[in-house]
Structure formats: C-alpha cells, structure tokens
Scaffold this motif. Structure first.
Motif, PDB file in Angstrom:
ATOM      1  N   THR A 156      77.578 128.587  44.262  1.00 41.41           N
ATOM      2  CA  THR A 156      78.923 129.660  44.354  1.00 41.41           C
ATOM      3  C   THR A 156      78.080 130.830  44.515  1.00 41.41           C
ATOM      4  N   PHE A 157      77.781 131.451  44.005  1.00 42.45           N
ATOM      5  CA  PHE A 157      78.261 132.751  44.175  1.00 42.45           C
ATOM      6  C   PHE A 157      77.515 133.459  45.842  1.00 42.45           C
ATOM      7  N   ILE A 158      76.520 132.705  46.317  1.00 42.48           N
ATOM      8  CA  ILE A 158      76.029 132.588  47.716  1.00 42.48           C
ATOM      9  C   ILE A 158      76.545 132.580  48.691  1.00 42.48           C
ATOM     10  N   SER A 159      77.521 131.422  48.057  1.00 45.45           N
ATOM     11  CA  SER A 159      78.173 130.643  49.517  1.00 45.45           C
ATOM     12  C   SER A 159      79.499 131.573  49.130  1.00 45.45           C
ATOM     13  N   ALA A 160      80.208 132.031  48.285  1.00 45.49           N
ATOM     14  CA  ALA A 160      80.807 133.093  48.598  1.00 45.49           C
ATOM     15  C   ALA A 160      80.745 134.430  48.836  1.00 45.49           C
ATOM     16  N   VAL A 161      79.555 134.589  48.623  1.00 46.68           N
ATOM     17  CA  VAL A 161      79.683 135.722  49.961  1.00 46.68           C
ATOM     18  C   VAL A 161      79.485 135.614  51.028  1.00 46.68           C
ATOM     19  N   PHE A 162      78.600 134.341  51.538  1.00 49.94           N
ATOM     20  CA  PHE A 162      79.237 134.284  53.129  1.00 49.94           C
ATOM     21  C   PHE A 162      80.343 133.902  53.347  1.00 49.94           C
ATOM     22  N   SER A 163      80.808 133.364  52.651  1.00 46.84           N
ATOM     23  CA  SER A 163      82.695 133.121  52.789  1.00 46.84           C
ATOM     24  C   SER A 163      83.777 134.331  52.626  1.00 46.84           C
ATOM     25  N   MET A 164      82.955 135.163  52.718  1.00 47.68           N
ATOM     26  CA  MET A 164      82.787 136.609  53.708  1.00 47.68           C
ATOM     27  C   MET A 164      83.766 136.925  54.560  1.00 47.68           C
ATOM     28  N   GLN A 165      82.357 136.551  55.744  1.00 47.77           N
ATOM     29  CA  GLN A 165      82.746 136.170  56.815  1.00 47.77           C
ATOM     30  C   GLN A 165      84.710 135.445  57.420  1.00 47.77           C
ATOM     31  N   GLY A 166      85.042 134.071  56.633  1.00 51.40           N
ATOM     32  CA  GLY A 166      86.525 134.210  56.937  1.00 51.40           C
ATOM     33  C   GLY A 166      87.422 135.425  56.592  1.00 51.40           C
ATOM     34  N   LEU A 167      86.977 136.325  56.150  1.00 49.24           N
ATOM     35  CA  LEU A 167      88.231 137.499  55.949  1.00 49.24           C
ATOM     36  C   LEU A 167      87.544 138.147  57.415  1.00 49.24           C
ATOM     37  N   ILE A 341      88.021 128.902  57.443  1.00 44.36           N
ATOM     38  CA  ILE A 341      87.826 129.515  56.088  1.00 44.36           C
ATOM     39  C   ILE A 341      88.043 128.310  55.112  1.00 44.36           C
ATOM     40  N   PRO A 342      88.914 126.869  55.171  1.00 38.39           N
ATOM     41  CA  PRO A 342      88.859 125.496  53.993  1.00 38.39           C
ATOM     42  C   PRO A 342      87.306 125.517  53.459  1.00 38.39           C
ATOM     43  N   GLY A 343      86.044 125.108  55.344  1.00 38.00           N
ATOM     44  CA  GLY A 343      85.428 124.701  54.816  1.00 38.00           C
ATOM     45  C   GLY A 343      84.028 125.699  54.137  1.00 38.00           C
ATOM     46  N   TYR A 344      84.415 127.456  54.252  1.00 40.54           N
ATOM     47  CA  TYR A 344      83.945 127.730  53.288  1.00 40.54           C
ATOM     48  C   TYR A 344      83.635 127.598  51.842  1.00 40.54           C
ATOM     49  N   TRP A 345      84.789 127.840  51.620  1.00 40.40           N
ATOM     50  CA  TRP A 345      86.018 127.159  49.945  1.00 40.40           C
ATOM     51  C   TRP A 345      84.910 125.904  49.418  1.00 40.40           C
ATOM     52  N   PHE A 346      85.628 125.096  50.248  1.00 40.54           N
ATOM     53  CA  PHE A 346      85.241 123.591  50.442  1.00 40.54           C
ATOM     54  C   PHE A 346      83.702 124.236  49.621  1.00 40.54           C
ATOM     55  N   THR A 347      82.892 124.458  50.189  1.00 43.81           N
ATOM     56  CA  THR A 347      80.999 124.730  50.077  1.00 43.81           C
ATOM     57  C   THR A 347      81.250 124.996  48.575  1.00 43.81           C
ATOM     58  N   TYR A 349      83.066 125.633  46.361  1.00 51.23           N
ATOM     59  CA  TYR A 349      83.394 124.398  45.196  1.00 51.23           C
ATOM     60  C   TYR A 349      82.356 123.491  44.787  1.00 51.23           C
ATOM     61  N   PHE A 350      81.827 123.447  45.969  1.00 49.99           N
ATOM     62  CA  PHE A 350      80.542 121.619  45.426  1.00 49.99           C
ATOM     63  C   PHE A 350      79.031 121.917  45.595  1.00 49.99           C
ATOM     64  N   ILE A 351      79.067 123.084  46.224  1.00 48.71           N
ATOM     65  CA  ILE A 351      77.126 123.537  45.936  1.00 48.71           C
ATOM     66  C   ILE A 351      76.678 123.350  44.581  1.00 48.71           C
ATOM     67  N   ASP A 352      77.430 123.715  43.684  1.00 43.56           N
ATOM     68  CA  ASP A 352      76.687 123.468  42.743  1.00 43.56           C
ATOM     69  C   ASP A 352      76.856 122.646  42.259  1.00 43.56           C
ATOM     70  N   ARG A 353      77.636 121.060  42.410  1.00 41.73           N
ATOM     71  CA  ARG A 353      78.515 120.128  42.124  1.00 41.73           C
ATOM     72  C   ARG A 353      77.155 118.877  43.107  1.00 41.73           C
ATOM     73  N   ASN A 408      75.929 126.074  58.110  1.00 37.67           N
ATOM     74  CA  ASN A 408      76.101 127.188  58.279  1.00 37.67           C
ATOM     75  C   ASN A 408      76.310 128.038  57.071  1.00 37.67           C
ATOM     76  N   THR A 409      76.636 127.271  56.308  1.00 35.61           N
ATOM     77  CA  THR A 409      76.844 127.989  54.966  1.00 35.61           C
ATOM     78  C   THR A 409      75.110 127.706  54.075  1.00 35.61           C
ATOM     79  N   THR A 410      74.969 126.501  54.131  1.00 38.54           N
ATOM     80  CA  THR A 410      73.565 125.843  53.803  1.00 38.54           C
ATOM     81  C   THR A 410      72.302 126.385  54.044  1.00 38.54           C
ATOM     82  N   THR A 411      72.256 126.831  55.172  1.00 40.81           N
ATOM     83  CA  THR A 411      71.089 127.249  55.793  1.00 40.81           C
ATOM     84  C   THR A 411      70.726 128.755  54.917  1.00 40.81           C
TER      85      THR A 411
END
Length: 506
Positions: A156-167, A341-347, A349-353, A408-411
């Motif tokens: 969740t933390f690493i994907s949140a870092v990557f989601s900064m691309q959306g901003l 951006i929705p794609g980033y935040w779906f990841t 939320y779900f990456i550690d689930r 794109n996020t998981t890699t």
C-alpha cells in the motif's frame, strides 16, 4: 535492541504519521516523471508551430526527443541504483532530486530563441539529464519506502508513492491549459512579433513549473534518516539502526507489538555470483521482463493517445500556436481523472488484500482484451467517427485503468521486495532500466512503424498500421501474463528479511 529485533519490530510497527510524510517525499520523483511525460507532448506541438511552422517536428526528431530522456532514465536507474547499495540510500537521494529540479529549469532556459537547431539541441541535452535524475530516483524511492514500511501495509505504501504520478499528470495538464489560455488571451491584441516572443516563453514556463513541488521537498528529503534495514544489514551498525528508527516511529509502540523471533542475516555471496543467480536469478529475470513488457505498452499507449485525438472531428492544424497543445492537455486530464488515477488507487486499496501477482495478471489480461477489441474493428471506428469516436475513447481509456490497476504499478513494487538489502536498490535499478528500454522500443518503434510514408511523410498515425500495432501490443500483454504466471513470486505479507537467508524456500 539488536539489529534483527529492530527489523522485526519494523515489520509489525503501527502505521504512523512519518509513513505518510515519507510517501509525499518519495513520491515527488514520480510526480516529476509523470509531469514531464505528459507535458512534453503538448510542448512539442507548440515547438513544431513556433520553429517549424507545421503540425509536427518530424518523426526523426520526435523519436529522438522521447528516446533521449528514456535513455537517461535507464542509465540513471543502473548507476544510482548501484550507488544506493554502495553508499546508502540517503546519501544519493538528495542529489537525484537536485538533478531533476535543475534539469527541469534547464529545459526551460534552453539557449537560443530563434535558431531551432540550437533550441532543440539544448532542450535535448537537459532532457537527458532530467531522465538521469528521474531514473535514479526510481530505485531509491521504492527501496526507501519498502524498508520503512511494515510487512502488512508495504504494498500500500509503495503503490501510494507510485500513485503520485497521477497528481503529476493532472498538474501537467492544468498548467499547460492555464498557460496556453493565459498567453492566448494576452496575445490577442499584440503584434505578430510580440505573439511569437510570448509563445516562446509559454512552452518554457510549462516545462519549469513542474519542478517547483519537487524542489519544495528537498529540505525534508535531506533530513530523512538512513533506512534501519540498510544500516543494520549492510553497514552492520545495530546501534545506529535503532537510533534511526527512533527518528521514524515510536519505539514504545513497536515494543508493545513486537512478538516475533528475529531473522539472522547470512547473506555473504556477491552480486551476479553463481549463488546470487541460483537464489535470485529467476526473480531478476521476471522483474526485468515484466517491466520491459509493460513499458512497451504503457509508453506507446500514452504516445498514441494525443495522436488518436487528431483523427477525431477537430483538425490537427490550428491557426493558433496554443490550441493543439491545449486540446492534447485536456484529453490527458480527462483520461487521468476518469481512468488513470482511479487505477492507481484501486491498486493502493487492493495490493495487500489480493496480492501483486493476481493484480499483475489481471491487468495484463484486460489490457490484451481491450487492445484486441479496439484493434479488430479499428478502421471501422474512424470510418464512422462521428458516432463511434466517444465509444472508442472510453474503450481506449480503460487501458490506462488496467495498466495502473495492474502491471504498471506492480512492476515498481515487486523488485523492491524480492532481493537482499545490499542488492535491493541495484536490482530494482536493473529491472527499471529494462523497463525504459522497453519504453524506447515501444515509442520509437511505434513512431516509425505507423507514420505515413507517402505524401505526408511526417504525419502519423496511419490507421491500418495502428491496427497492426494494437495486435502487437495485445500480444505483448499476453506475454506479460505468461511471464508473471510462471516466473513471478508473490511478496504480499512476506518480510524483507527473508531475502537475507541463503536457503530460501522457493
């Protein structure tokens, strides 16, 4: 507290304020990366009309501009990734940020205002160094975040870092549209010579503004402590590791939660040794191959996006230098808000689930489906563009959702979790460098493979060739599914310290 207990304590630490601060600090490189990726397309449209008096700067120059920044990123990932393991994450972290910021301003201050060859050469020079800084920051940001995080929320933390691309994408579009609108309105009553001078300022301003948010984080980046995992496992300094952890989170909270036996580090083999390849060779192959394949698709899709718009109702050539840039930025903003951006935040939320591997396979699968669904009737879409254009854009936009809620996020995440601490940054850099080589192959190959070769030599894309490109990209996604299924290990809930054991149960 001995070093292994410190690291086990980090694995079970509660989520604290510093984790969110680290996300913002580490995410600024991804913000700048996305800003540059999405602002350069409208900027090149402006440059083509300012200096070339036509709608395109030409395929040779266009492919060179995309490739030179990506090449710089690949070299930055390799070199800085290696330095991150040799010198420490913190020591080179601030340097990367300064390279990015100074190069962004350098792009805006590209010398010359009248000689186009001089402007383009100067801009290309600074874009190479911008790529170098952005690329170098990738392995450092992912590694630092993974080493600060607990094992339950690490993805969740690493994907949140990557989601900064959306901003970064949204800011790029917002800045481009605002600058174009302001300069267009201001130039309505100006002379032709004044408008030309103003337009030369506009594209420079767009390139420089994106560096400001990253520059503002420099102070906090330099105050970040070295990660406790690097200090304990690479520098072998247990006392300093404990002190550094005290700067990051509450020791008392961790002590209350700590219940696990410590891991013992027995990692003694060298990078690229026979022992390394026997334990981690398959992981390095999977991480590198998947990143290569997804970047072929991701960067080609972004390049194609603005070009597809030129086939729609509005003509690509406009009387005003700002109009085509404004339209390209508007489309990028719509796709980012509705899909990317929705794609980033779906990841997030779900990456550690549900795990990295399932998300990666799912993303590759649905991208392949979309490419085939869009590619088979592609010519029909544009023969009936008045009725089918919107439907096609919705279908095509879903590629960006499943790319970011997918490979794109998981890699970006997986290489930061698979390798021992003293190889982690290097191996992440190697994986990312292969990704950038895939991006070069995709963008340059697409530019040359889909251009018209008859009357309009510098105008692209050719509809029939784009259809073939869609089939190829669909095949690339299927290849990504296979590599992920057969070679990629799941890292969800797995302690980073398991990588330090020589006898890993595969």
């Amino acid at each position: 507290m001995p070093a292994p207990r410190v690291l086990s304590a980090l694995d079970v630490a509660r989520i604290q304020l510093y984790h969110f601060k680290a996300i913002v600090i580490a995410g600024m490189s991804l913000f700048t990366d996305a800003y540059d990726l999405f602002c350069i397309a409208p900027v090149l449209k402006m440059l083509s009309q300012i200096y070339y008096k036509k709608d395109s700067v030409g395929t040779p120059l266009l492919s060179t501009f995309y490739a030179i920044a990506l090449l710089g990123a690949a070299l930055g990932q390799l070199f800085v990734g290696y330095l991150g393991d040799r010198l420490g994450r913190r020591r080179v972290y601030g340097i990367c940020l300064m390279i990015m910021v100074l190069s962004s301003f350098g792009c805006g201050f590209s010398v010359c205002t009248t000689r186009r060859s001089c402007v383009m050469a100067s801009l290309g020079f600074f874009r190479f160094f911008l790529g170098l800084g952005i690329g170098g920051d990738y392995p450092l940001s992912a590694t630092i975040m993974s080493e600060f995080a607990n094992k339950r929320s690490r993805g969740t933390f690493i994907s949140a870092v990557f989601s900064m691309q959306g901003l970064g994408i949204l800011m790029s579009s917002a800045v481009t549209m605002s600058v174009c609108s302001a300069f267009k309105k201001a130039g309505e009553r100006s002379s032709e010579k004044t408008r030309a001078e103003e337009s030369d300022i506009a594209w420079r301003l767009i390139l420089m503004i994106g560096a400001i948010p990253a520059a503002l984080t420099f102070y906090w980046r330099m105050r970040m402590p070295e990660t406790a995992r690097y200090t304990a496992l690479v520098e072998k300094n247990a006392v300093q590791a404990e002190k550094d952890m005290q700067k990051v989170m509450s020791i008392s909270e961790i002590d209350e939660d700590f219940r696990e036996e410590p891991h013992t580090s027995t990692c003694s083999y060298k990078l690229f040794s026979r022992r390394f390849f026997s334990l981690h060779g398959l992981d390095l192959f999977a991480a590198s191959a998947n990143w290569f394949l997804v970047d072929v698709v991701f960067y080609t899709s972004n390049l194609l996006l603005s070009q597809i718009v030129s086939l729609s109702n509005k003509p690509s050539s406009t009387a005003n230098v700002y109009d085509s840039a404004f339209e390209a930025a508007k489309v990028a903003a719509i796709v980012a808000a509705c899909s990317t951006i929705p794609g980033y935040w779906f990841t997030v939320y779900f990456i550690d689930r549900i795990g990295r591997v399932k998300i990666q396979i799912m993303g590759f699968f649905f991208m392949a489906v979309v490419y085939l669904a869009a590619g088979i009737p592609y010519s029909w879409y544009w023969l009936h563009e008045k009725t089918n254009n919107k439907g096609f854009m919705i279908l095509y936009g879903s590629i960006f959702f499943f790319s970011n809620f997918g490979p794109n996020t998981t890699t970006f995440i997986v290489p930061a979790e698979l390798f021992p601490a003293r190889f982690r940054s290097t191996c992440h850099g190697i994986s990312g460098a292969f990704g950038k080589l895939g991006a070069i192959a995709g963008t340059v190959g697409f530019l040359w493979g889909t251009k018209h070769d008859e009357e309009h030599k510098d105008v692209f894309p050719d509809v029939k060739r784009v259809r073939i490109a869609f089939f190829i990209l669909g095949g690339v996604c299927i290849a990504g599914m296979l590599v992920t299924y057969f070679f990629t290990r799941e890292t969800m809930g797995r302690s980073l310290e398991e990588n330090e054991e020589e006898d890993i149960d595969n």
